[in-house]
Scaffold this active site. Structure first.
Site, PDB file in Angstrom:
ATOM      1  N   TRP A   1       0.827  -1.204   0.000  1.00  0.00           N
ATOM      2  CA  TRP A   1       0.000   0.000   0.000  1.00  0.00           C
ATOM      3  C   TRP A   1       0.863   1.258   0.000  1.00  0.00           C
ATOM      4  O   TRP A   1       0.565   2.224  -0.709  1.00  0.00           O
ATOM      5  CB  TRP A   1      -0.951  -0.017   1.196  1.00  0.00           C
TER       6      TRP A   1
ATOM      7  N   ARG B   1      13.138   1.103   5.752  1.00  0.00           N
ATOM      8  CA  ARG B   1      14.315   0.748   6.555  1.00  0.00           C
ATOM      9  C   ARG B   1      15.359   0.066   5.672  1.00  0.00           C
ATOM     10  O   ARG B   1      15.017  -0.627   4.715  1.00  0.00           O
ATOM     11  CB  ARG B   1      13.913  -0.167   7.707  1.00  0.00           C
TER      12      ARG B   1
ATOM     13  N   LYS C   1     -13.497  -3.674   9.667  1.00  0.00           N
ATOM     14  CA  LYS C   1     -13.819  -4.375   8.418  1.00  0.00           C
ATOM     15  C   LYS C   1     -12.797  -5.469   8.118  1.00  0.00           C
ATOM     16  O   LYS C   1     -13.113  -6.451   7.435  1.00  0.00           O
ATOM     17  CB  LYS C   1     -13.953  -3.388   7.250  1.00  0.00           C
TER      18      LYS C   1
ATOM     19  N   SER D   1      -7.893  -9.484  -1.286  1.00  0.00           N
ATOM     20  CA  SER D   1      -7.986  -9.127   0.127  1.00  0.00           C
ATOM     21  C   SER D   1      -7.122 -10.043   0.994  1.00  0.00           C
ATOM     22  O   SER D   1      -7.371 -11.251   1.083  1.00  0.00           O
ATOM     23  CB  SER D   1      -9.442  -9.208   0.600  1.00  0.00           C
TER      24      SER D   1
ATOM     25  N   ASN E   1      -6.975 -10.114   4.258  1.00  0.00           N
ATOM     26  CA  ASN E   1      -7.726 -10.617   5.403  1.00  0.00           C
ATOM     27  C   ASN E   1      -8.634 -11.776   4.999  1.00  0.00           C
ATOM     28  O   ASN E   1      -8.702 -12.787   5.699  1.00  0.00           O
ATOM     29  CB  ASN E   1      -8.522  -9.485   6.047  1.00  0.00           C
TER      30      ASN E   1
END
Length: 318
Positions: free
Chosen positions: A11, A31, A185, A247, A249
């Protein structure tokens, strides 16, 4: 506008690409031991997209000093540690935009609260939330998202500067509701994946309906507007979370049921702990969150728990 993006995962890299594409001067920070940043420094791409040469890449966090806007996209449970690192730069007159969806487990703080707790009053904090996947945005498929902040001028500035034909931003009107809904969500997404793994996908309609009511009750108890659960932060994000093949999740929930390996970040795994703590603190029953927690952390039988969830004592719908 000079922008630093902190976080070079899927993202964060998409946000970097997007903000550069609409004309901003963008620096991407990661990093030096990050495998994502190492690959960007070597190839300027990951498995999903390529970062243009116009974007500066750095492993030096002091880059935040030159930015007008600092966009943060990291694991939500690591936000306090990042804020501790940023204190040395004594940030003044900056806008921090949080693009994660989560709640701190140990304290129950929303992410904007964590940021504000660690910043000088001259800085402003906003959240960027809503539906969408990297793969779709990168290939030109548009969507609608939300920017919210307690500072109206900050919200207006960001919506004007960040909007395009690819992403249409709405003005958020309830920071509590939008943050809680966005975090919750992901838990619903895991539950949806579990239903997929059990070949019970037909129950996703009931999951969406009851999940939204569950979250709306919590938002109201916390002092937010329960209607926020029906907006882009929560219900509006279900297509991308409950059904999409992209997705994380949902993928995690399905993989968990099938006992398959899954090594990508699924924020809902951590958020469900924080949700149950909030439910207890505010006296709100969260049956879907409890079911997901019992399956993930108490190793209860998924089929029995989910069947029990959808066969609870008969009651009125509203």
């Amino acid at each position: 506008m000079k922008i630093t993006v902190i976080g070079c995962g899927r993202w964060g890299s998409l946000i970097t690409w997007y903000l550069d594409s609409i004309g901003h001067q963008v620096t991407l920070y990661g990093r030096d031991n990050s495998k994502h940043m190492q690959r960007f420094l070597k190839e300027r791409k990951n498995d999903l997209l390529a970062i243009p040469d116009s974007v500066s890449l750095t492993t030096d966090l002091s880059c935040v000093k030159e930015a007008e806007v600092i966009v943060i996209s990291i694991n939500s449970q690591g936000l306090q540690a990042l804020m501790d690192e940023l204190k040395q730069y004594e940030l003044m007159d900056k806008i921090l935009v949080l693009c994660m969806k989560g709640i701190e487990i140990s304290t129950g703080r929303r992410l904007s609260q964590i940021a504000n707790d660690n910043l000088d009053f001259s800085n402003n904090v906003a959240v960027w939330i809503g539906p969408g996947h990297v793969q779709e945005f990168y290939h030109g498929i548009p969507n609608c998202m939300v920017i919210d902040s307690n500072d109206c001028k900050t919200k207006e500035l960001l919506v004007n500067e960040f909007s395009s034909e690819l992403i249409r931003f709405y003005y958020g009107q309830d920071l509590i509701g939008n943050e809680i809904g966005a975090a919750a969500k992901n838990v619903i997404g895991i539950a949806a994946g579990m239903l997929d793994g059990l070949a019970l996908s037909t129950l996703k309609g009931a999951l969406m309906s009851r999940g939204t009511r569950e979250v709306a009750r919590l938002i109201k108890a916390m002092g937010g507007n329960e209607l926020s659960a029906y907006g882009l932060c929560h219900l509006g994000d279900y297509e991308a979370t409950v059904f999409s093949k992209y997705s994380h999740n949902r993928q995690f929930g399905e993989a968990f049921i099938k006992n398959e390996p899954f090594d990508a970040l699924a924020e809902g795994y951590y958020t469900v702990k924080a949700m149950l703590n909030l439910g207890k603190n505010y006296g709100v029953d969260l049956p879907i969150c409890k079911a997901v927690y019992d399956i993930l952390y108490k190793e209860k039988n998924a089929k029995e728990v989910l069947n029990g969830l959808f066969s609870r004592t008969l009651k009125n719908e509203f």
